[in-house]
Structures are given as C-alpha cells and as structure tokens.
Enzyme design. Structure first.
Site, PDB file in Angstrom:
ATOM      1  N   GLU A 130      -6.059   8.135   3.553  1.00  0.00           N
ATOM      2  CA  GLU A 130      -6.287   6.703   3.308  1.00  0.00           C
ATOM      3  C   GLU A 130      -7.525   6.190   4.032  1.00  0.00           C
ATOM      4  OE1 GLU A 130      -3.526   3.925   5.057  1.00  0.00           O
ATOM      5  OE2 GLU A 130      -2.682   5.434   6.387  1.00  0.00           O
ATOM      6  N   GLU A 138     -15.367   4.320   5.738  1.00  0.00           N
ATOM      7  CA  GLU A 138     -14.653   5.062   6.788  1.00  0.00           C
ATOM      8  C   GLU A 138     -14.823   6.566   6.576  1.00  0.00           C
ATOM      9  OE1 GLU A 138     -10.625   3.737   7.204  1.00  0.00           O
ATOM     10  OE2 GLU A 138     -11.206   1.696   7.764  1.00  0.00           O
ATOM     11  N   LYS A 194       0.808  -1.228   0.000  1.00  0.00           N
ATOM     12  CA  LYS A 194       0.000   0.000   0.000  1.00  0.00           C
ATOM     13  C   LYS A 194       0.835   1.269   0.000  1.00  0.00           C
ATOM     14  CE  LYS A 194      -2.246   1.046   3.792  1.00  0.00           C
ATOM     15  NZ  LYS A 194      -3.264   1.123   4.845  1.00  0.00           N
ATOM     16  N   TYR A 195       1.796   1.379   0.914  1.00  0.00           N
ATOM     17  CA  TYR A 195       2.539   2.635   1.056  1.00  0.00           C
ATOM     18  C   TYR A 195       3.562   2.837  -0.066  1.00  0.00           C
ATOM     19  CZ  TYR A 195       0.129   2.770   5.460  1.00  0.00           C
ATOM     20  OH  TYR A 195      -0.862   2.794   6.417  1.00  0.00           O
ATOM     21  N   GLU A 223      -3.799  15.216  12.476  1.00  0.00           N
ATOM     22  CA  GLU A 223      -4.230  14.002  13.171  1.00  0.00           C
ATOM     23  C   GLU A 223      -5.026  14.385  14.416  1.00  0.00           C
ATOM     24  OE1 GLU A 223      -5.364  10.647  14.346  1.00  0.00           O
ATOM     25  OE2 GLU A 223      -4.115  10.610  12.530  1.00  0.00           O
ATOM     26  N   ASP A 272      -9.149  17.861  14.045  1.00  0.00           N
ATOM     27  CA  ASP A 272      -9.932  17.165  13.026  1.00  0.00           C
ATOM     28  C   ASP A 272      -9.648  17.821  11.675  1.00  0.00           C
ATOM     29  OD1 ASP A 272     -12.199  16.510  11.255  1.00  0.00           O
ATOM     30  OD2 ASP A 272     -13.049  15.563  13.045  1.00  0.00           O
TER      31      ASP A 272
END
Length: 625
Positions: A418, A427, A315-316, A374, A402
C-alpha cells in the site's frame, strides 16, 4: 470571530445615520441571536480637515471614547468599520490626501481599540492601489475587505438598452484581486463577501471558494417575506449560504437597521438554515492544513501515524475484497483442500493488510501462507505480538528486512502493498514493487496492479500564504524566498480552493513491471484552459489505483472512493502567484526524476507566462530511497 462549523456566528452591521449607542447594542447582542456588531469608527457625516487651521486642530477629538466598552468587548464584540465615503485614489490631489489621512487616522484608532481584532473596509471599484498601500502597511489585526459578489451594474446592463455594451461592468472579483495583489497577498487581509440580490454563474461562485472568505455579508433588503410574514431567503440564496458555511466555515455579517423589529428574526433565520443543512465532515479539523508527505521507505513511521491510517473505514475492506477475488481466481473450487496460496505482504506496518488477507482466506475458504516483510524495527514488535497472540494458529511468518532485499524460500502467488501516497508514486511504490517482484511467480498477481496520477492547476490563497509564512526569516520582517519551502510538495485536505480546470492524467505505473529495464523516470506536458480570470498558486495532484480487476481506490475528485480517508491530495506550489486571464492556455511541464539514491518531482509553467523550473535536482524536497 472564527467558529466551529456546527456553530453560527452572526454580526450585526449598524448603518443608521444617527449615532447608535454602542453599550445598548452590545447588551442586545449578548442577549440576542447575534454575537457582535460592526460599527463605523467615525460617523459618516463627520467631516475632518487635515490641512487648514483652525479646523485641523478642532477635529483632534474625532469620535467616541474607548471607555464606552471594556477592552475585551472591543476585541470580541466589535468590528471597526472604516469610512467608505473617502477616495484615496482620486485624481484630485487634495481629495486623495484627505482620503489618505482619514483612513490612516481611523486605522490607527481601530487598532487602538481592537488590537489584533477585526477592521472592515468596503471596496467600491478596482482602482484601489493607494487604498491598499495605506491599509496594508504595518497591519496588525485582520482587515476584512467587503466586496459584493456581483457588480450591480451588470444586472443594470442586462435590463437597460441605453447601456454601452462595448464596456461591460468590471467583475467585482477583479476589485478584490487588484487590492490583494497591491497588498502582496498579505495573509491578514480577508474577504467579507456580500451576497447580492442577483447571484452570479456557478463557476464564478466556485472561484470565490478559492479565496480567503472569512465572512458573508447579508443585507436585510435581500430577504423575502413568506406567507406567515416571516423573513426568508430565496432557495438559491439558501444554497449559497450553506455552501460557503460548509466549505469555509465563515461567519455572517447581517446589515440591518438596529431599530428594525425583525432584526432578531433575520439572525434566527440564518441559524435555522445552517443548522438544518449541517452535516459533519469526518475530515473536519484537517481542512487546508499543510503536511509534509510521508517517506515510509526512508523514515520509520510512529505508532500514532499507523493508527490514523488503520482507522480508514474503507481502504482495508477494498483490499480484503481484492485479495479474496485473487484467491478465488488462483485456486479453483476443486483444489481448495490441496492447494495453499503464498501471499507476501510487503510493508506490513502494524498488520492491517495481514488481517485483510486472513479475513479474505476465511471468507473464500482458501488456504494461505502469509509472509510479512517489514523493515521498521518498532513495528516488528507489534507484528510479533500479533503473530504470537492472535495469529498463532494461522500460517503467518514475519521477516524483518527491506522488501527489496528479501530472498524468499518460495515465490508468491499474490504480492500485497500500500505504498501509494497522495500521487500514486510519491511513496516510491514503483521502485519498491519493481524490487520486490522478483519474489512473485511469473503468473503471480500484484495488488495493486496499476496506479495513475492526475494534476490540475488551482487557486488556493490560504495554502499559498501558509507556505509563504514558512519563508519568513526569524530575524527579519522581510520574506526570504528559498527552495526549501516554496519548491517542495505538500499534502493537504483542500477545501478553500478553486480548480481552474479538470484534472488530467500525468503518470501511470503497472505491476508487475514486464519491462526488460526498469525506468521509473517520467516526463509529461499538460495543457489546461482557464474559463475565468483567476490567480494560479500551484497544482493539485491525485491518484487512483486498480487493486484487482474492477476493485479500485481513488482520490480523484470525480471518482473519489466514498468514505476513503487515508489520502489527501498533494499540492505543488508556484514560488510566485501567476495572474491568469479568461481563455488563457496553461501549459505545464512535469518531471519525475530518479537518481541512484533519491526520487524527486520538477515542474514549471511554460504558458501563458514562463516560470523557472521548481525543485531542480530535488533541492526543495527529494524522496529518499
């Protein structure tokens, strides 16, 4: 009887007409290539009378003593085989009652011997309602239902001209489907699938992969003899053997005469085939296990969860490649020394996307300023340590808030996230990126830039029974159906599954979102067609996403990114299994609903039979913003 995939568990089924000494058989099993034996509870020639005296009283002592073996040997080394020469569903009342009493007596004695161990019964046809009623009631251990993979009469019909083609032989899968439906899909009932000399069509084989196949039964009469006089299986049977062991990890029951001199050779050959074709699945251990989908926007993830996803080998790297391509496009070669690109990593976690962005900037030799946004206060500790210790010479700034509330001092060239989940949007990636795109320059790049979800109907008895087990009341043996479990969605690495039709596109989201009014609610009607009789337990969801240009990530079964391990498929169950006939059109309505504080999915089947709408108003499992 269960075994790890790298091991091969073999049971010898004894079917000689004379009584075989159990102690001798167990001793041979301990020394030989096989591990246990399948033996009849009562000899097939021993007829019992349950009505008339004096025969009724005379036959109270109807079989061998349990003192022949220790309780541990009975439990771990023996599968108790019930009589197959009785008919519990006979139209003759005397025959039916005799069959009921015989099976009940043997079932009781088998449970006395093996407690919660294995019993085995063989199906002879699909007329088995009374047999299922007798066996399923109060079942303590595991009942293996032996079913041939294909009906021998089908082969007979293809070679004989005097067979009435108007009434083709019944598919043996229907025998099994009748039995387990009568038994209310009891999770203690599993299949012992017998390989036949004739192998059915591939799509019929795949249907068995959606059933609870616990054992493969192989008769010695389907073995061939090679040039060295050694027993072997045909190439087609070998492939079938490997397929079922790789997907389901089942053990093997070998039907052979106990005095056959090639008995050990049969068992050795089965082990040889499996071990020579064994490949370790990196996801082994997660097979068909239910997990509740993550809600990273609502819940703060823990260190263990972060670490699991950070170990993804693919993925990364793909994210790094996408960021590198975007930087090359944003900054031409002549501006490398004078222009700094602003990258915002929204949802930084413990920093893998930041690391990917830094590596990409070094590789393409472009200057970057990275803002890491984050909200998890615990992850902030990790990110602070990384910035102070590993990235102190890099232009990285940490923002604890947020992503939707952050007001940056400057706009971003590239926005990286992601928050995809197993369905591409579960998500809340659309809501998060719609809120965060105000931080992006008008010509800025979002990575990912598009996500698409897919859905297809499936049969997966194992997953369905796991969900239904959650419905059991702790104070009652009855199942209490509630929306909490049966109307929620689950993440699972599905292997024990039959896909009824190919996946179809459900929803699509594009970023940045150029619409004047953001509306991420969706509705879609999908139409599928069944190619075989089957049982529909729910729907499997997947996604693929375009990170940048032609760099994609996919968990779609036809385009799955090789080596990707971060996301499993998502499962939407039906509260009641639906019987599907070959040729049926399956019409599904699917909603993505959005309220001020939550998002949820709703679904129902409109055809071939209508069911209620699941998860109405998110009562089963909402996704909280």
């Amino acid at each position: 009887m269960s075994t790890e995939q790298s091991k091969v568990s073999i049971t010898i089924s004894l079917y000689k007409d004379t009584v075989y000494e159990l102690e001798t058989a167990i001793e041979q099993a301990a020394k030989s290539s096989y591990h246990s034996i399948t033996t009849p509870i009562v000899h097939r020639r021993f007829q019992r009378e349950f009505v008339d005296e004096p025969l009724k009283a005379k036959h109270n002592c109807f079989t061998r003593s349990d003192l022949l073996l220790s309780s541990s040997q009975w439990l771990n080394r023996v599968i108790c085989k019930l009589s197959s020469n009785v008919d519990c569903d006979s139209l003759d009342e005397n025959v039916r009652k005799q069959g009921e009493a015989t099976i009940e007596q043997e079932k009781s004695f088998a449970e006395h011997l093996v407690q919660n161990g294995y019993m085995l019964v063989r199906l002879k046809n699909g007329n088995c309602a009374n047999l299922a009623r007798v066996l399923a009631f109060g079942l303590k251990g595991v009942l293996l239902v032996e079913v041939p993979m294909s009906n021998p009469k089908i082969t007979q019909a293809t070679w004989r001209s005097d067979v009435d083609e108007k009434q083709p032989p019944e598919d043996t899968w229907k025998w099994w489907n009748n039995f387990r439906s009568y038994a209310d899909f009891d999770s203690h009932i599993k299949i012992a699938l017998e390989f036949t000399a004739d192998i059915p069509k591939r799509k019929e084989i795949y249907r068995w992969l959606g059933e609870p196949v616990d054992a493969i039964v192989i008769s010695s009469n389907i073995f061939l003899t090679n040039s060295k006089n050694y027993p072997v299986l045909s190439k087609a049977h070998q492939e079938l053997l490997v397929l079922f062991h790789r997907i389901l990890g089942c053990h093997f029951i070998l039907k052979a005469n106990p005095e056959d001199p090639r008995l050990v050779a049969y068992a050795d050959y089965l082990k040889f085939v499996i071990r020579n074709n064994y490949t370790k699945d990196p996801m082994q251990g997660y097979d068909d296990l239910l997990e509740i989908p993550l809600q990273p926007l609502y819940d703060n993830l823990d260190s263990f969860t972060y670490e699991v996803f950070e170990k993804d080998p693919v993925k990364y790297i793909l994210y790094q490649n996408a960021i590198e391509e975007a930087l090359r496009d944003r900054v031409p070669t002549e501006e490398i020394e004078t222009r700094t690109s602003v990258i915002m990593v929204v949802g930084g976690g413990r920093g893998p996307l930041v690391r990917a962005a830094l590596n990409a900037s070094l590789k393409c030799k472009r200057k970057v300023k990275i803002y890491v946004i984050e909200k998890n206060p615990n992850a902030i500790v990790t990110l602070s340590a990384l910035i102070n210790e590993l990235w102190k010479d890099r232009n990285v700034e940490l923002i604890s808030t947020d992503m939707r509330e952050f007001k940056p001092p400057e706009k971003a060239d590239i926005l990286v996230s992601e928050l995809l989940g197993s369905f591409g949007d579960n998500e809340l990636s659309p809501e998060c990126l719609d809120g965060a795109q105000k931080q992006l320059k008008p010509d800025g790049i979002s990575i990912p830039c598009k996500s698409t979800s897919y859905l297809n109907p499936c049969m997966t008895t194992k997953i369905y029974n796991q969900i239904r087990a959650l419905e059991k009341s702790p104070h009652s043996k009855d199942r209490v159906v509630t929306s909490r479990h049966m109307e929620g969605s689950y993440v699972a690495y599905l292997k024990n599954v039959y896909h009824i039709d190919d996946p179809q596109v459900v929803f699509e989201f594009v970023h940045p979102n150029r619409e004047n009014v953001f509306d991420n609610s969706r509705f879609k009607t999908l139409r599928f067609k069944a190619t075989l009789d089957c049982v529909m337990h729910g729907f499997v969801g997947y996604f693929d996403t375009v990170l940048y240009k032609d760099i994609t990530i996919s968990i779609h079964p036809y385009t799955h990114t090789k080596g990707l391990a971060s996301w499993f498929s998502i499962f939407f169950p039906l509260s009641e299994p639906m019987q599907i006939k070959k040729g049926d059109d399956i019409v599904v309505n699917f909603w993505r609903c959005v309220a001020s504080h939550k998002v949820w999915y709703e679904w129902n089947v409109a055809a071939p039979r209508q069911c209620h709408i699941h998860n109405v108003r998110g009562r089963g499992q909402p996704i909280w913003k």
